[in-house]
Design a protein around this motif. Sequence first.
Motif, mmCIF file in Angstrom:
data_model
loop_
_atom_site.group_PDB
_atom_site.id
_atom_site.type_symbol
_atom_site.label_atom_id
_atom_site.label_comp_id
_atom_site.label_asym_id
_atom_site.label_seq_id
_atom_site.Cartn_x
_atom_site.Cartn_y
_atom_site.Cartn_z
ATOM 1 N N TYR A 108 -56.408 -40.640 42.522
ATOM 2 C CA TYR A 108 -56.180 -40.074 41.123
ATOM 3 C C TYR A 108 -56.173 -41.253 40.287
ATOM 4 O O TYR A 108 -55.127 -42.199 39.959
ATOM 5 N N ASN A 117 -57.811 -37.151 36.937
ATOM 6 C CA ASN A 117 -58.077 -36.526 38.131
ATOM 7 C C ASN A 117 -58.516 -36.967 39.294
ATOM 8 O O ASN A 117 -58.402 -38.336 39.180
ATOM 9 N N GLU A 283 -49.223 -36.870 46.641
ATOM 10 C CA GLU A 283 -48.674 -36.192 45.665
ATOM 11 C C GLU A 283 -49.334 -34.782 45.622
ATOM 12 O O GLU A 283 -50.704 -34.584 45.862
ATOM 13 N N ARG A 284 -49.037 -33.621 44.821
ATOM 14 C CA ARG A 284 -49.450 -32.486 44.523
ATOM 15 C C ARG A 284 -49.533 -32.369 43.083
ATOM 16 O O ARG A 284 -48.616 -32.116 42.690
ATOM 17 N N ILE A 285 -50.603 -32.462 42.460
ATOM 18 C CA ILE A 285 -50.905 -32.282 41.103
ATOM 19 C C ILE A 285 -51.600 -30.848 40.732
ATOM 20 O O ILE A 285 -52.486 -30.403 41.139
ATOM 21 N N SER A 286 -50.857 -30.177 39.889
ATOM 22 C CA SER A 286 -51.463 -28.808 39.292
ATOM 23 C C SER A 286 -52.668 -29.075 38.673
ATOM 24 O O SER A 286 -52.969 -29.948 37.766
ATOM 25 N N GLY A 287 -53.757 -28.354 39.183
ATOM 26 C CA GLY A 287 -54.957 -28.456 38.566
ATOM 27 C C GLY A 287 -55.739 -29.525 39.457
ATOM 28 O O GLY A 287 -57.150 -29.557 39.270
ATOM 29 N N GLY A 289 -54.691 -30.575 42.687
ATOM 30 C CA GLY A 289 -54.600 -30.430 44.173
ATOM 31 C C GLY A 289 -53.620 -31.586 44.988
ATOM 32 O O GLY A 289 -53.013 -32.363 44.294
#
Length: 308
Positions: A108, A117, A283-287, A289
């Motif tokens: 990321y 991203n 981690e899991r990030i909105s938009g 994944g």
Amino acid sequence: MARHAKQRKVRKGRVFGTILLLLVLVVIGLGIAGFFQYKSSLKAAEADNQLKEFTFNGEAASGDSVNVLFIGSDSRGEDQGRSDSLMIAHYDKKKKEPKIVSLMRDTYVDIPGHGKNKINAAYSFGGPELVRQTVKENFGIDCNYYVVTSFESFPKVIDTLAPDGIEIDAEKDMSQNIDANIKAGKQKMDGHTLLQYARFRKDAEGDFGRVRRQQQVLEAVKDQAITATSVFKLPSVLGTVQGYTTTDLPTSLVLKTGMDFALGRTSDLETLTVPVKGTWQNERISGAGAVLRIDVAKNAAAVQDFIK
């Protein structure tokens, strides 16, 4: 007596001159033949290559060090998609030292003009040039040239380099989600099987294991395929390899570096995987994944120390 000695000297001079002339003609002939072999194989491979050309603004290498951005693309026709593998290949032309930095595709990072991203999204957003900018901004390394190769062409390149296959000590049995049934242990792999081995990630290690296997494959190719290639076959091989990739590498650099590898002049391949141990977390990030959230400063320092 003096006259005979003089005649012998003249005859010897003519013999040496003739031998020297023949050697020069042979070298020129081999050079011309090699050039035509290179151009012929390059043209044939380019006709079969579906990758498009890209704009890339890396500065031309001026010293002994060269950094090349290697991108493995799984594009389908017009859909460029995200990069499936991403590496920085570093080569010190003076010391003959090759190094590879493998960048995990779920890392990321900040992508210039697109916010945060996964790093593999940079290729989809802006091709190799945006990947270059992303690598420079996050890790402080600027790449001079780029190489994009599709997974479609990878088996053809391997089969050209090593018609008898590449010996790999497979880590484990592999068959899930790949087009091959690989058993653990030493074996010869053709280009197709080698690609499946390098891409496998359906185990507990996921992408970390896959990157390690990619590095294993690169080391095996360097040791077995390139150094086993004869000097006479090298122009044809280089033309095929270059034709199945999209790159802005100067032909002179490709030929010179290829000779270093073919003649066994290089040191062992050194590798680094980013993120380095202890500098990341899942981690899991909105938009975006599932991502690898990294300590950018520590990883930038690790990459720079490794390369410089």
